[in-house]
Design an enzyme around this catalytic site. Structure first.
Site, PDB file in Angstrom:
ATOM      1  N   ILE A  84       0.924  -1.177  -0.007  1.00  0.00           N
ATOM      2  CA  ILE A  84       0.169   0.082  -0.026  1.00  0.00           C
ATOM      3  C   ILE A  84       0.921   1.186  -0.015  1.00  0.00           C
ATOM      4  O   ILE A  84       1.927   1.227   0.780  1.00  0.00           O
ATOM      5  CB  ILE A  84      -0.946   0.194   1.454  1.00  0.00           C
ATOM      6  CG1 ILE A  84      -1.869  -1.134   1.170  1.00  0.00           C
ATOM      7  CG2 ILE A  84      -1.482   1.437   1.357  1.00  0.00           C
ATOM      8  CD1 ILE A  84      -2.938  -1.150   2.508  1.00  0.00           C
ATOM      9  N   ALA A  85       0.573   2.194  -0.781  1.00  0.00           N
ATOM     10  CA  ALA A  85       1.503   3.419  -1.021  1.00  0.00           C
ATOM     11  C   ALA A  85       0.713   4.299  -1.334  1.00  0.00           C
ATOM     12  O   ALA A  85      -0.362   4.477  -2.326  1.00  0.00           O
ATOM     13  CB  ALA A  85       2.703   3.310  -1.920  1.00  0.00           C
ATOM     14  N   GLU A 118       3.210  -7.241   6.276  1.00  0.00           N
ATOM     15  CA  GLU A 118       4.331  -7.055   6.825  1.00  0.00           C
ATOM     16  C   GLU A 118       4.599  -5.404   6.718  1.00  0.00           C
ATOM     17  O   GLU A 118       4.415  -4.905   5.794  1.00  0.00           O
ATOM     18  CB  GLU A 118       5.507  -7.668   6.216  1.00  0.00           C
ATOM     19  CG  GLU A 118       5.530  -9.192   6.356  1.00  0.00           C
ATOM     20  CD  GLU A 118       5.127  -9.866   5.106  1.00  0.00           C
ATOM     21  OE1 GLU A 118       5.345 -11.071   5.351  1.00  0.00           O
ATOM     22  OE2 GLU A 118       4.897  -9.445   4.310  1.00  0.00           O
ATOM     23  N   ASN A 123       7.989   2.069  11.011  1.00  0.00           N
ATOM     24  CA  ASN A 123       6.762   2.650  10.375  1.00  0.00           C
ATOM     25  C   ASN A 123       5.635   2.728  11.216  1.00  0.00           C
ATOM     26  O   ASN A 123       4.447   2.050  11.084  1.00  0.00           O
ATOM     27  CB  ASN A 123       6.437   1.999   9.058  1.00  0.00           C
ATOM     28  CG  ASN A 123       5.724   2.902   8.104  1.00  0.00           C
ATOM     29  OD1 ASN A 123       4.838   3.769   8.623  1.00  0.00           O
ATOM     30  ND2 ASN A 123       5.611   2.536   6.899  1.00  0.00           N
ATOM     31  N   TYR A 130      -3.228   0.040  10.383  1.00  0.00           N
ATOM     32  CA  TYR A 130      -3.592  -1.296  10.336  1.00  0.00           C
ATOM     33  C   TYR A 130      -3.980  -1.561  11.574  1.00  0.00           C
ATOM     34  O   TYR A 130      -4.887  -2.367  11.747  1.00  0.00           O
ATOM     35  CB  TYR A 130      -2.159  -2.288  10.259  1.00  0.00           C
ATOM     36  CG  TYR A 130      -1.852  -1.779   8.802  1.00  0.00           C
ATOM     37  CD1 TYR A 130      -2.234  -1.482   7.832  1.00  0.00           C
ATOM     38  CD2 TYR A 130       0.037  -1.815   8.794  1.00  0.00           C
ATOM     39  CE1 TYR A 130      -1.670  -1.285   6.318  1.00  0.00           C
ATOM     40  CE2 TYR A 130       0.425  -1.440   7.539  1.00  0.00           C
ATOM     41  CZ  TYR A 130      -0.247  -1.326   6.378  1.00  0.00           C
ATOM     42  OH  TYR A 130       0.532  -1.058   5.182  1.00  0.00           O
TER      43      TYR A 130
END
Length: 185
Positions: A84-85, A118, A123, A130
């Site tokens: 995811i970015a 992961e 981060n 999450y």
């Protein structure tokens, strides 16, 4: 005083999340190169997208510009978020939340009972994101991110078919700002 006709506030851009296509790769790669020290190649994305029966890759677009993306592999009752970015200039606007929401909905539709991912151990922003969705840490992969010498935290989400999780997902959608929230939510 008379009001001028035809002058109104500009409408806020609306986020559109759709399946990733070849035509989106230029925008995806621009983000990929900014956020990852070892970016995926366009060919790797094309290979992943061609496996449509057990993989889902989504792009988030505003005004036709790719501002984020995410991907997932679904195998049996488990799904795994591969990436995811979000464009660094668009971060902290809940775009990643929307992409993750849509990936989870896709995973559930493909029969997933649990979802894993992961994330870099440093981060914390992503870990908080999450965590809001119910992912919890279950282990560490040592030196997973070899290019930067960093460990990965393995996070897991169970019970995606449970009523409590469906309520949580609905609450998270309600918290999304107008324009980011899915249509009809």
């Amino acid at each position: 005083m008379r009001r001028s006709l035809g002058i109104s506030e500009p409408e806020a851009p609306r986020l559109e999340v759709t399946r990733m296509r070849r035509r989106h790769l230029r925008g995806v790669m621009a983000i990929e190169r900014q956020v990852y020290p070892r970016p995926w190649s366009p060919n790797l994305f094309l290979s992943e997208m061609s496996e449509s029966r057990n993989r889902v890759y989504l792009v988030a677009r505003m005004d036709r510009e790719v501002v984020g993306y995410g991907g997932m592999i679904c195998y049996g009752e488990e799904s795994h978020v591969t990436n995811i970015a979000v464009d660094p200039l668009r971060q902290r606007q809940k775009i990643a939340s929307r992409v993750l929401h849509d990936l989870i909905v896709e995973a559930v539709g493909m029969g997933a009972e649990a979802i894993s991912l992961e994330v870099r151990v440093t981060n914390w922003g992503a870990q908080r994101l999450y965590g809001r969705f119910g992912f919890h840490p279950v282990g560490v992969r040592k030196n997973y991110y070899q290019e930067i010498g960093e460990d990965a935290l393995i996070m897991w989400l169970d019970g995606v078919h449970e009523p409590a999780f469906r309520r949580r997902l609905a609450e998270l959608v309600d918290e999304l700002p107008e324009g980011i929230r899915p249509e009809g939510a």
